[in-house]
Structure formats: C-alpha cells, structure tokens
Design a protein around this motif. Structure first.
Motif, PDB file in Angstrom:
ATOM      1  N   GLY A   1     -31.040  34.505 -88.941  1.00  9.11           N
ATOM      2  CA  GLY A   1     -32.362  35.099 -89.153  1.00  9.11           C
ATOM      3  C   GLY A   1     -32.577  35.686 -90.523  1.00  9.11           C
ATOM      4  O   GLY A   1     -33.493  36.490 -90.726  1.00  9.11           O
ATOM      5  N   ALA A   2     -31.735  35.300 -91.499  1.00  7.99           N
ATOM      6  CA  ALA A   2     -31.887  35.854 -92.853  1.00  7.99           C
ATOM      7  C   ALA A   2     -33.265  35.494 -93.428  1.00  7.99           C
ATOM      8  O   ALA A   2     -33.797  34.415 -93.154  1.00  7.99           O
ATOM      9  N   PRO A   3     -33.855  36.404 -94.227  1.00 12.36           N
ATOM     10  CA  PRO A   3     -33.343  37.743 -94.570  1.00 12.36           C
ATOM     11  C   PRO A   3     -33.615  38.745 -93.441  1.00 12.36           C
ATOM     12  O   PRO A   3     -34.604  38.632 -92.733  1.00 12.36           O
ATOM     13  N   VAL A   4     -32.710  39.726 -93.319  1.00 16.37           N
ATOM     14  CA  VAL A   4     -32.803  40.736 -92.259  1.00 16.37           C
ATOM     15  C   VAL A   4     -32.827  42.127 -92.888  1.00 16.37           C
ATOM     16  O   VAL A   4     -32.062  42.405 -93.826  1.00 16.37           O
ATOM     17  N   GLY A   5     -33.684  42.996 -92.375  1.00 18.25           N
ATOM     18  CA  GLY A   5     -33.745  44.381 -92.851  1.00 18.25           C
ATOM     19  C   GLY A   5     -32.431  45.090 -92.605  1.00 18.25           C
ATOM     20  O   GLY A   5     -31.738  44.833 -91.608  1.00 18.25           O
ATOM     21  N   ILE A   6     -32.061  45.977 -93.510  1.00 16.75           N
ATOM     22  CA  ILE A   6     -30.762  46.637 -93.431  1.00 16.75           C
ATOM     23  C   ILE A   6     -30.575  47.403 -92.122  1.00 16.75           C
ATOM     24  O   ILE A   6     -29.499  47.392 -91.527  1.00 16.75           O
ATOM     25  N   GLY A   7     -31.628  48.052 -91.639  1.00 22.37           N
ATOM     26  CA  GLY A   7     -31.520  48.800 -90.390  1.00 22.37           C
ATOM     27  C   GLY A   7     -31.218  47.895 -89.213  1.00 22.37           C
ATOM     28  O   GLY A   7     -30.330  48.167 -88.400  1.00 22.37           O
ATOM     29  N   GLN A   8     -31.958  46.785 -89.131  1.00 17.83           N
ATOM     30  CA  GLN A   8     -31.746  45.839 -88.039  1.00 17.83           C
ATOM     31  C   GLN A   8     -30.384  45.163 -88.149  1.00 17.83           C
ATOM     32  O   GLN A   8     -29.700  44.919 -87.146  1.00 17.83           O
ATOM     33  N   LEU A   9     -29.952  44.881 -89.371  1.00 15.15           N
ATOM     34  CA  LEU A   9     -28.665  44.235 -89.588  1.00 15.15           C
ATOM     35  C   LEU A   9     -27.513  45.103 -89.093  1.00 15.15           C
ATOM     36  O   LEU A   9     -26.587  44.626 -88.429  1.00 15.15           O
ATOM     37  N   LEU A  10     -27.567  46.393 -89.423  1.00 14.51           N
ATOM     38  CA  LEU A  10     -26.501  47.303 -88.991  1.00 14.51           C
ATOM     39  C   LEU A  10     -26.474  47.449 -87.475  1.00 14.51           C
ATOM     40  O   LEU A  10     -25.403  47.564 -86.869  1.00 14.51           O
ATOM     41  N   LYS A  11     -27.655  47.399 -86.867  1.00 20.02           N
ATOM     42  CA  LYS A  11     -27.716  47.470 -85.403  1.00 20.02           C
ATOM     43  C   LYS A  11     -27.117  46.216 -84.788  1.00 20.02           C
ATOM     44  O   LYS A  11     -26.304  46.284 -83.864  1.00 20.02           O
ATOM     45  N   GLN A  12     -27.504  45.043 -85.311  1.00 24.17           N
ATOM     46  CA  GLN A  12     -27.007  43.779 -84.765  1.00 24.17           C
ATOM     47  C   GLN A  12     -25.497  43.623 -84.965  1.00 24.17           C
ATOM     48  O   GLN A  12     -24.817  42.981 -84.174  1.00 24.17           O
ATOM     49  N   ALA A  13     -24.981  44.242 -86.020  1.00 24.24           N
ATOM     50  CA  ALA A  13     -23.541  44.180 -86.285  1.00 24.24           C
ATOM     51  C   ALA A  13     -22.757  45.236 -85.500  1.00 24.24           C
ATOM     52  O   ALA A  13     -21.542  45.380 -85.670  1.00 24.24           O
ATOM     53  N   ASN A  14     -23.468  45.998 -84.641  1.00 30.12           N
ATOM     54  CA  ASN A  14     -22.852  47.039 -83.799  1.00 30.12           C
ATOM     55  C   ASN A  14     -22.208  48.155 -84.609  1.00 30.12           C
ATOM     56  O   ASN A  14     -21.247  48.788 -84.161  1.00 30.12           O
ATOM     57  N   LEU A  15     -22.743  48.390 -85.799  1.00 34.18           N
ATOM     58  CA  LEU A  15     -22.246  49.496 -86.621  1.00 34.18           C
ATOM     59  C   LEU A  15     -23.077  50.756 -86.431  1.00 34.18           C
ATOM     60  O   LEU A  15     -22.635  51.852 -86.784  1.00 34.18           O
ATOM     61  N   CYS A  16     -24.278  50.594 -85.893  1.00 31.93           N
ATOM     62  CA  CYS A  16     -25.149  51.720 -85.558  1.00 31.93           C
ATOM     63  C   CYS A  16     -25.801  51.434 -84.212  1.00 31.93           C
ATOM     64  O   CYS A  16     -26.048  50.267 -83.871  1.00 31.93           O
ATOM     65  N   ALA A  17     -26.072  52.502 -83.464  1.00 32.40           N
ATOM     66  CA  ALA A  17     -26.644  52.330 -82.131  1.00 32.40           C
ATOM     67  C   ALA A  17     -28.093  51.878 -82.176  1.00 32.40           C
ATOM     68  O   ALA A  17     -28.590  51.259 -81.235  1.00 32.40           O
TER      69      ALA A  17
END
Length: 412
Positions: A348-364
């Motif tokens: 799905g690139a490009p992805v917003g940083i907030g959504q990316l961190l969520k999808q990578a399970n680094l943030c809830a």
C-alpha cells in the motif's frame, strides 16, 4: 512436640537449624510464629522427617512474571534445605474468586478457563522449582467431596465478625460496596487446604496474610498442629512504584525472550536494583553486601545491574542467552540494531507514518504513533522522524519506536 511463643534466642538450636532459619527469613515480610517454626525445623532435623511446605496459586492467568517468582524462589530455597514442597493449584477456589485486595466482587473463572490456565502453570513454575521434588495437588480433590453438608459444617467454624476483620472486606462493608456471601467461602476453603494437606508452613504474598491465618486457626479446630505462615513482599514493577503486573505493563515475563528480559531489567533504577537483588537473586547475602560496598566505593552500579540481569536471563534461558543479551544491549546502547528483530512485509505504499507504525505492531494505534513522533521516539534506519505527515515510500528499512521496539519492514 509442643510449640510455644518463646523468643528464638531462648531456644537451644543447632547451628544447622539457625542457618536454615536465616535462609528462610531472607527477604521475607513476616514469619509467624518464628519460635514455632524454629522448633519445627529442630524436630525435622532430629527425626529426619521433612516439613510439609505449601504454596497455593489460583490459575487466574496463564503467564507468570518475576513478581510471582518471589514466593517461588523462597519455595526453592526451602526445597534445597530438604523439605517437601507442595505446589497447590486452586482449581476449586478459582471458581469462587479470591477477594484479596479487591474493592469489588471478583468474577469467578469457568472450569474451562481454569483447566487451560493450569496447563502452563506448573511448567513455568518448574523454571524455579525442582519438579522432581515438588508435589502437585489440586484442591478440588478434597473440596468437591465436602458437598453441601461439609460446607455448612466448615462455615460454622468462622463468624461474620471475624471475616470482617479482613481489611478489604471492612472497607467494602463501610463503603456500602456489595460483598457476596460466596466470597466468605474463599478464605475458609484456602484454610481447609492446609487441613487437608497437614501443612507445617504456608507461603503467600503480604495480601494473603488473612487467608493464611485462617488456615492456621482451622488446623487447631481439626486437632492439628497449626502451620506457621510466611509472607513475602509484593515486588514493585519496572516503574518502581506499582506492584508488578502484566495489566500495568511494568512486568518481566519469565517466558519472554532473553534480550527483552535483559533490557527491561537494565531499565530499573539503581535504587530499585537492590530490592530486586534481595527478592530475586540467588547470590548470598554477603555477596550482595559486597556489591553495595563496591558501589559506595565508586564502582558503576550499571556493572552490578548487568550481573543481575545476566543471572536472571541465565536462570530462565541459558548462559549463552545471557551473553547474547548483554551484547545485544550494548549494541543498542551504541545506536545499533538488534539481531533478532521481526521481519514484516506490508503493502500500500506510500503509507503515513502513523498507520505504518500501527501496521508494523510497533504502536497500538495511529494516534499513539503520532505522539511518539512528537516526542522524538521514532526512527527510520537510525534517523529521527519529526514530520507527523510523513508518507513512507516502498522499500526495506528498519523502524524503531522508543529504545526497545524494532521491526525490519519491506513495504511494497
């Protein structure tokens, strides 16, 4: 052998009994009654008959953390002294729900939940206890056969007034908070466990003192020599304030990866380190005292903390895992990337940083991710991200949130 309330100093005890008593008292909150327990130890030495030492745990959750091991460590020490330890799984009492320290009725677990949780309990406890010298019991063995008649007879041995001496019951009663009648059964049933097992000593956290004392009184009613009780402090979590708890996120799980355990333990304060040493380390009191002198003399407390973290990782993993964890921690401290980070593929690139961190399970959540960006806690390939509106293009890179969360992401 009759017990009494004489001070220990007035008893004629052998050096080995005095040594066993010192081991027993290390790090404890209370030992009641000390003179009685000393006499039990002396009798055991004379007759060669080990003491029966009981620890009851309700399988309310399937995972144990270091806070749980405080009392397990004490059991292991007593086991090493040659006594019989009984690991009691409260499958019956779990269906009631322990009201200790609670300001509301605790929802009871279903039979299926209890069975599922109990499966992993002893396996995890065996990381501390010697399983070959541990007796496993379930209190449904004697509680189920009691039946209604037996329950009524047991309930007749305790008054409501005595139950209300319990601090949490008193507070709830004064506040008008409901107390269900079945909650009064919990300390009675836990006490009856001591009767069924004829325990000489029962262990528990400081929040279990009332329940342990009920066992002592019930044993007297049933014509048994009353057990002594030993309460262990409740270990503070990584924040150094709240009791260690998975729900509070301040815990170190005993089945967590070695690198994670090591990094978490290195995060405790230099002051809290001594508390952890006292309650969790198997090092001698003399050795810990020497560590304190070394720090007072100018030694970096970080060195002492490293030794502690390595001891814990070795206990629950291996010596090699402890060495690898130290190397990994030092690498991270220099800004390096750990070796064992998760590999994640996203699209799905490009992805917003907030959504990316969520999808990578680094943030809830995305909002949490953006807060971390604001605080300067987000990096891509080592570079700090400051733009909350950043769109990340396709590629492979390392994401980092805070000091310990990493992921190697391939974004298409």
């Amino acid at each position: 052998m009759q017990t009494n309330n004489k001070p220990v100093e007035s008893l004629a005890l052998s050096d080995s009994v005095l040594e066993a008593l010192a081991v027993t008292k290390r790090g404890v909150d209370e030992l009641l009654i000390e003179a009685e327990f000393a006499q039990k130890l002396a009798r055991s030495e004379k007759t060669g008959k080990p003491l029966r030492i009981k620890l009851g745990l309700d399988p309310t959750a399937p995972d144990l953390h270091l806070g749980h091991t405080v009392v397990l460590n004490k059991m292991r020490q007593l086991q090493n002294l040659g006594h019989n330890v009984i690991f009691l799984i409260g499958d019956f009492t779990s269906m009631i729900g322990d009201p200790s320290g609670r300001n509301a009725t605790r929802p009871p677990l279903t039979k299926e939940q209890i069975e599922e949780n109990a499966k992993t309990y002893f396996a995890q406890a065996s990381l501390v206890l010697d399983p070959s010298r541990t007796e496993i019991r379930y209190n449904s063995e004697w509680c189920d056969p009691l039946g209604a008649r037996g329950m009524i007879q047991l309930a007749a041995k305790y008054t409501v007034a005595r139950m209300l001496e319990r601090d949490d019951f008193t507070k709830r009663f004064k506040a008008g908070t409901p107390i269900s009648v079945h909650e009064f059964l919990y300390p009675l049933m836990q006490g009856y466990d001591s009767v069924a097992l004829q325990s000489d000593l029962e262990l528990g956290g400081t929040d279990q003192k009332f329940n342990l004392l009920v066992g002592r009184e019930l044993q007297k009613d049933y014509g048994q020599e009353p057990q002594c009780i030993l309460t262990m402090p409740l270990l503070e979590g990584l924040d150094g304030v709240e009791k260690m708890s998975k729900s509070k996120g301040n815990y170190v799980g005993i089945t967590e990866p070695g690198n994670t355990m090591f990094a978490k333990l290195m995060s405790i304060s230099d002051t809290m380190m001594w508390r952890y040493y006292e309650l969790l380390s198997f090092r001698s009191i003399a050795e810990i005292a020497q560590f304190k002198k070394d720090v007072e003399g100018g030694r970096n407390p970080r060195d002492i903390k490293v030794l502690f973290a390595q001891e814990i990782v070795t206990r629950f993993h291996s010596q090699k895992a402890a060495e690898d964890a130290l190397a990994d921690f030092n690498n991270r401290a220099k800004g390096g990337i750990p070796d064992d980070i998760p590999e994640i593929s996203l699209s799905g690139a490009p992805v917003g940083i907030g959504q990316l961190l969520k999808q990578a399970n680094l943030c809830a959540s995305s909002s949490e991710a953006l807060r971390m960006v604001e605080q300067g806690g987000v990096r891509i390939d080592g570079e700090t991200v400051s733009d909350k509106a950043l769109k990340v293009d396709a590629g492979t890179f390392v994401l980092q949130v805070g000091k310990r969360k990493f992921a190697r992401v391939t974004l298409a």
